[in-house]
Each structure stands twice: as structure tokens, then as C-alpha cells.
Enzyme design. Structure first.
Site, short mmCIF file in Angstrom:
data_model
loop_
_atom_site.label_atom_id
_atom_site.label_comp_id
_atom_site.label_asym_id
_atom_site.label_seq_id
_atom_site.Cartn_x
_atom_site.Cartn_y
_atom_site.Cartn_z
N VAL A 143 0.85 -1.19 0.00
CA VAL A 143 0.00 0.00 0.00
C VAL A 143 0.88 1.24 0.00
O VAL A 143 1.83 1.34 0.77
CB VAL A 143 -0.92 0.01 1.25
N CYS A 144 0.57 2.16 -0.91
CA CYS A 144 1.28 3.44 -0.93
C CYS A 144 0.26 4.54 -1.21
O CYS A 144 -0.94 4.29 -1.24
CB CYS A 144 2.42 3.43 -1.93
N SER A 145 0.74 5.72 -1.45
CA SER A 145 -0.19 6.83 -1.63
C SER A 145 -0.91 6.77 -2.97
O SER A 145 -2.09 7.08 -3.05
CB SER A 145 0.51 8.17 -1.44
N GLY A 196 0.00 4.02 -5.48
CA GLY A 196 0.10 2.69 -6.06
C GLY A 196 1.04 2.58 -7.24
O GLY A 196 1.18 1.53 -7.83
N THR A 238 5.22 1.86 -5.99
CA THR A 238 5.23 0.56 -5.35
C THR A 238 5.05 -0.56 -6.37
O THR A 238 5.51 -1.68 -6.14
CB THR A 238 4.14 0.50 -4.25
#
Length: 100
Positions: free
Chosen positions: A7-9, A11, A14
Site C-alpha cells: 500500500v502506498c499513496s 500505487g 510501489t
């Protein structure tokens, strides 16, 4: 099949790490499905995954994700160095340790 969610801000960055992790898993003949999503989309997948790893840029939202997961899945934050180096093998090992 084990499922790993990163999970990132947004997507995007990542997804490069996902590719490196998947390459390592495939090389080691491990049956993993690895996916990257933005935090806003991750909530809908929590019941479908075995582990969630947060990108360092969203580490401050770990408590929120833990609340949503309600103890159903292990959650951790990817180290800044591993993330910056796109260390697919190292991050895969981190995910595996959480699934044990």
C-alpha cells in the site's frame, strides 16, 4: 496461494517493487500473488490478503490500516532503505516473516 498487498499513496512507485518481489518469488517457485494499491483502494482487499506492507510514505497511516484490518492480517511498514533500493528480495522476506 499467499497474497501480499503493498500500500502506498498512489500505487505507482510501489508497482515497481511488486515486479521485483514477484520475480524473486517466481525464481524461488513460490506461489504468491503480489499487488500494489493506493491506500484508498486497499480497504476493499483486506479480507483477501495474507499480509499488508505499507510504503514508507504512508507509514503514518499504519494505525488506520490496523483499525480497518481489525487483527485479520499482519501489517508492517517497508523500510526506507529497502524501498528506495527497490529490494524485492528483502521486502519479500519481510512479508514472509509476517505470514509465519
Amino acid at each position: 496461494m499467499k497474497k501480499i498487498l503493498l500500500v502506498c499513496s498512489a500505487g505507482m512507485s510501489t508497482s515497481m517493487l511488486v515486479k521485483k518481489m514477484q520475480e524473486t518469488a517466481d525464481k524461488e517457485n513460490k506461489d504468491y500473488e503480489i499487488e500494489a494499491l493506493a491506500l484508498s483502494e486497499a480497504e476493499s482487499k483486506i479480507d483477501e490478503v495474507d499480509v499488508i506492507l505499507l510504503g514508507p510514505q504512508v507509514r503514518f497511516q499504519k494505525a488506520q490500516v490496523e483499525k480497518i484490518a481489525d487483527g485479520k492480517v499482519s501489517i508492517d511498514v517497508i523500510g526506507m532503505q529497502q524501498y528506495g533500493m527497490m529490494d524485492g528480495e528483502g521486502v519479500l522476506k519481510q512479508a514472509e516473516s509476517l505470514m509465519e
